[in-house]
Scaffold this motif. Structure first.
Motif, PDB file in Angstrom:
ATOM      1  N   GLN A   2      28.025  52.633  42.331  1.00 25.66           N
ATOM      2  CA  GLN A   2      27.728  51.348  42.947  1.00 25.66           C
ATOM      3  C   GLN A   2      26.716  50.595  42.085  1.00 25.66           C
ATOM      4  O   GLN A   2      25.764  51.181  41.584  1.00 25.66           O
ATOM      5  CB  GLN A   2      27.144  51.575  44.345  1.00 25.66           C
ATOM      6  CG  GLN A   2      27.064  50.339  45.204  1.00 25.66           C
ATOM      7  CD  GLN A   2      28.362  50.045  45.932  1.00 25.66           C
ATOM      8  OE1 GLN A   2      29.254  50.886  45.969  1.00 25.66           O
ATOM      9  NE2 GLN A   2      28.484  48.860  46.491  1.00 25.66           N
ATOM     10  N   ARG A  18      29.811  44.262  32.782  1.00 26.12           N
ATOM     11  CA  ARG A  18      30.903  45.115  33.266  1.00 26.12           C
ATOM     12  C   ARG A  18      32.256  44.582  32.808  1.00 26.12           C
ATOM     13  O   ARG A  18      33.152  45.353  32.452  1.00 26.12           O
ATOM     14  CB  ARG A  18      30.861  45.211  34.789  1.00 26.12           C
ATOM     15  CG  ARG A  18      31.873  46.200  35.367  1.00 26.12           C
ATOM     16  CD  ARG A  18      31.877  46.197  36.884  1.00 26.12           C
ATOM     17  NE  ARG A  18      32.316  44.912  37.424  1.00 26.12           N
ATOM     18  CZ  ARG A  18      32.544  44.687  38.724  1.00 26.12           C
ATOM     19  NH1 ARG A  18      32.334  45.664  39.603  1.00 26.12           N
ATOM     20  NH2 ARG A  18      32.931  43.505  39.141  1.00 26.12           N
ATOM     21  N   GLU A  19      32.417  43.260  32.792  1.00 26.92           N
ATOM     22  CA  GLU A  19      33.681  42.677  32.359  1.00 26.92           C
ATOM     23  C   GLU A  19      33.949  42.978  30.882  1.00 26.92           C
ATOM     24  O   GLU A  19      35.097  43.223  30.489  1.00 26.92           O
ATOM     25  CB  GLU A  19      33.680  41.168  32.606  1.00 26.92           C
ATOM     26  CG  GLU A  19      34.958  40.460  32.157  1.00 26.92           C
ATOM     27  CD  GLU A  19      36.210  41.004  32.810  1.00 26.92           C
ATOM     28  OE1 GLU A  19      37.293  40.914  32.183  1.00 26.92           O
ATOM     29  OE2 GLU A  19      36.130  41.534  33.940  1.00 26.92           O
ATOM     30  N   ARG A  22      35.183  46.424  30.771  1.00 29.85           N
ATOM     31  CA  ARG A  22      36.555  46.468  31.294  1.00 29.85           C
ATOM     32  C   ARG A  22      37.564  45.972  30.268  1.00 29.85           C
ATOM     33  O   ARG A  22      38.696  46.463  30.204  1.00 29.85           O
ATOM     34  CB  ARG A  22      36.645  45.640  32.578  1.00 29.85           C
ATOM     35  CG  ARG A  22      36.023  46.316  33.783  1.00 29.85           C
ATOM     36  CD  ARG A  22      36.181  45.493  35.044  1.00 29.85           C
ATOM     37  NE  ARG A  22      35.756  46.240  36.219  1.00 29.85           N
ATOM     38  CZ  ARG A  22      35.808  45.777  37.469  1.00 29.85           C
ATOM     39  NH1 ARG A  22      36.253  44.554  37.696  1.00 29.85           N
ATOM     40  NH2 ARG A  22      35.417  46.530  38.476  1.00 29.85           N
ATOM     41  N   VAL A  92      34.462  50.844  36.234  1.00 24.15           N
ATOM     42  CA  VAL A  92      35.133  50.868  37.544  1.00 24.15           C
ATOM     43  C   VAL A  92      34.128  50.818  38.685  1.00 24.15           C
ATOM     44  O   VAL A  92      34.498  50.945  39.861  1.00 24.15           O
ATOM     45  CB  VAL A  92      36.021  52.124  37.699  1.00 24.15           C
ATOM     46  CG1 VAL A  92      37.103  52.144  36.645  1.00 24.15           C
ATOM     47  CG2 VAL A  92      35.186  53.407  37.650  1.00 24.15           C
ATOM     48  N   ASN A  94      31.677  49.652  41.589  1.00 22.19           N
ATOM     49  CA  ASN A  94      31.840  48.641  42.620  1.00 22.19           C
ATOM     50  C   ASN A  94      30.555  47.840  42.789  1.00 22.19           C
ATOM     51  O   ASN A  94      29.458  48.388  42.747  1.00 22.19           O
ATOM     52  CB  ASN A  94      32.200  49.314  43.950  1.00 22.19           C
ATOM     53  CG  ASN A  94      32.335  48.312  45.075  1.00 22.19           C
ATOM     54  OD1 ASN A  94      33.041  47.313  44.941  1.00 22.19           O
ATOM     55  ND2 ASN A  94      31.655  48.557  46.175  1.00 22.19           N
ATOM     56  N   ASP A 146      34.406  51.159  47.479  1.00 21.92           N
ATOM     57  CA  ASP A 146      35.568  50.320  47.707  1.00 21.92           C
ATOM     58  C   ASP A 146      36.793  51.214  47.665  1.00 21.92           C
ATOM     59  O   ASP A 146      36.680  52.427  47.495  1.00 21.92           O
ATOM     60  CB  ASP A 146      35.665  49.174  46.681  1.00 21.92           C
ATOM     61  CG  ASP A 146      35.677  49.685  45.240  1.00 21.92           C
ATOM     62  OD1 ASP A 146      35.757  50.917  45.042  1.00 21.92           O
ATOM     63  OD2 ASP A 146      35.597  48.860  44.320  1.00 21.92           O
ATOM     64  N   ASP A 148      39.772  52.151  45.520  1.00 20.29           N
ATOM     65  CA  ASP A 148      40.269  52.039  44.141  1.00 20.29           C
ATOM     66  C   ASP A 148      41.754  52.355  44.101  1.00 20.29           C
ATOM     67  O   ASP A 148      42.186  53.448  44.494  1.00 20.29           O
ATOM     68  CB  ASP A 148      39.513  53.001  43.228  1.00 20.29           C
ATOM     69  CG  ASP A 148      38.083  52.548  42.985  1.00 20.29           C
ATOM     70  OD1 ASP A 148      37.908  51.399  42.552  1.00 20.29           O
ATOM     71  OD2 ASP A 148      37.154  53.330  43.242  1.00 20.29           O
ATOM     72  N   LYS A 196      46.573  41.840  45.891  1.00 17.11           N
ATOM     73  CA  LYS A 196      45.149  41.801  46.193  1.00 17.11           C
ATOM     74  C   LYS A 196      44.876  41.021  47.475  1.00 17.11           C
ATOM     75  O   LYS A 196      44.048  41.436  48.303  1.00 17.11           O
ATOM     76  CB  LYS A 196      44.394  41.170  45.013  1.00 17.11           C
ATOM     77  CG  LYS A 196      42.922  40.861  45.262  1.00 17.11           C
ATOM     78  CD  LYS A 196      42.054  42.089  45.368  1.00 17.11           C
ATOM     79  CE  LYS A 196      40.596  41.694  45.458  1.00 17.11           C
ATOM     80  NZ  LYS A 196      39.707  42.841  45.699  1.00 17.11           N
ATOM     81  N   ARG A 200      38.387  41.836  50.414  1.00 18.45           N
ATOM     82  CA  ARG A 200      37.133  42.459  49.985  1.00 18.45           C
ATOM     83  C   ARG A 200      37.225  43.966  50.189  1.00 18.45           C
ATOM     84  O   ARG A 200      37.740  44.441  51.191  1.00 18.45           O
ATOM     85  CB  ARG A 200      35.960  41.903  50.792  1.00 18.45           C
ATOM     86  CG  ARG A 200      34.606  42.367  50.278  1.00 18.45           C
ATOM     87  CD  ARG A 200      33.478  41.978  51.202  1.00 18.45           C
ATOM     88  NE  ARG A 200      33.427  42.803  52.407  1.00 18.45           N
ATOM     89  CZ  ARG A 200      32.888  44.019  52.431  1.00 18.45           C
ATOM     90  NH1 ARG A 200      32.387  44.560  51.348  1.00 18.45           N
ATOM     91  NH2 ARG A 200      32.862  44.708  53.558  1.00 18.45           N
ATOM     92  N   SER A 203      40.010  47.220  45.219  1.00 19.95           N
ATOM     93  CA  SER A 203      39.884  47.093  43.767  1.00 19.95           C
ATOM     94  C   SER A 203      41.175  47.564  43.108  1.00 19.95           C
ATOM     95  O   SER A 203      41.527  48.748  43.163  1.00 19.95           O
ATOM     96  CB  SER A 203      38.697  47.934  43.270  1.00 19.95           C
ATOM     97  OG  SER A 203      38.569  47.840  41.871  1.00 19.95           O
ATOM     98  N   HIS A 205      43.742  48.132  39.837  1.00 17.27           N
ATOM     99  CA  HIS A 205      43.714  48.434  38.415  1.00 17.27           C
ATOM    100  C   HIS A 205      45.153  48.624  37.920  1.00 17.27           C
ATOM    101  O   HIS A 205      45.976  49.229  38.613  1.00 17.27           O
ATOM    102  CB  HIS A 205      42.920  49.717  38.142  1.00 17.27           C
ATOM    103  CG  HIS A 205      41.520  49.683  38.691  1.00 17.27           C
ATOM    104  ND1 HIS A 205      40.421  49.410  37.905  1.00 17.27           N
ATOM    105  CD2 HIS A 205      41.048  49.878  39.946  1.00 17.27           C
ATOM    106  CE1 HIS A 205      39.326  49.451  38.656  1.00 17.27           C
ATOM    107  NE2 HIS A 205      39.681  49.725  39.898  1.00 17.27           N
TER     108      HIS A 205
END
Length: 235
Positions: A2, A18-19, A22, A92, A94, A146, A148, A196, A200, A203, A205
């Motif tokens: 987290q 984080r992006e 990713r 990954v 959250n 979350d 995944d 999606k 909320r 997540s 992938h």
């Protein structure tokens, strides 16, 4: 894992960092020169080239990414940034509020129903081939970061025709694309967005792009094959 969305890392908003990680996980941080590589980091970070170079170095020094120079033949050189295990866990992570296992199960059941509905829509260029759960949902925890989910999409037989139709329809609806890659990616992204559904705690992938699925334990919850659908309902 987290993370707090209000925190910073290496002087940048943690979500932007984080992006970048990713993008490395999706094998998108590479170039024929270091400058080209760092330009892609800058695009993901939405900062200057200098800031991108500094962040890339910090991510490498701190063990989130690996910098690699690959040589193919005599003159073909490729520079890459690839994630480490530490970087994969961060990628990954959250950033939302924890959700209950009951809520996660509800999200999962709703997701499977949306996948079934999407696969009945003949106008879409992709169908949902499989859905896998991974991460904290497979543990015995009651509070989860979350839900995944790994998703594998597949092209339909008349893909080219459907692809052209979906792109043209998006343009007619006012959607704008910043480059040609975004144009080509739209039919795939469209289906992922439908899955999606702005939920909320969910997540998603891409199984074909995200390296985490090479090492992560997963549980198959939805499969579509030759017109037959296998999907579980969870309690």
């Amino acid at each position: 894992m987290q993370i707090n969305p209000k925190e910073t890392l290496f002087g940048h908003p943690i979500l932007k960092v984080r992006e970048v990680v990713r993008q490395a996980m999706r094998c998108r941080l590479w170039g024929s020169s270091e400058k080209e590589l760092h330009e892609k980091v800058a695009k993901a970070l939405k900062q200057s080239l200098v800031s991108a170079q500094e962040l890339a170095k910090q991510l490498v020094d701190d063990g989130y990414l690996l910098f690699e120079k690959k040589i193919f033949g005599e003159d073909d050189v490729q520079f890459e940034l690839n994630e480490t295990e530490k970087g994969r866990r961060f990628g990954v992570a959250n950033a939302g509020k924890p959700i209950s296992r009951q809520k996660a199960t509800q999200l999962l059941n709703e997701l499977i129903e949306r996948a079934k509905a999407i696969n009945h829509r003949k106008e879409l260029a992709y169908y949902v081939e499989s859905i896998r759960v991974f991460g904290s949902y497979l543990s015995d925890k009651e509070a989860l970061g979350d839900l995944d989910i790994g998703v594998k999409l597949a092209r339909k037989n008349n893909f080219t025709e459907l692809e052209d139709n979906r792109i043209e329809l998006a343009r007619q609806s006012g959607r704008q694309f910043s480059n040609y890659s975004e144009v080509l990616d739209w039919p795939h992204r469209e289906v992922m967005m439908l899955l999606k559904a702005r939920k909320r705690g969910l997540s998603l992938h891409d199984i074909d792009e995200d390296k985490v699925f090479k090492v992560a334990e997963t549980n198959l919850v939805f499969q579509y094959r030759k017109g037959k659908t296998t999907g579980k309902t969870f309690l």
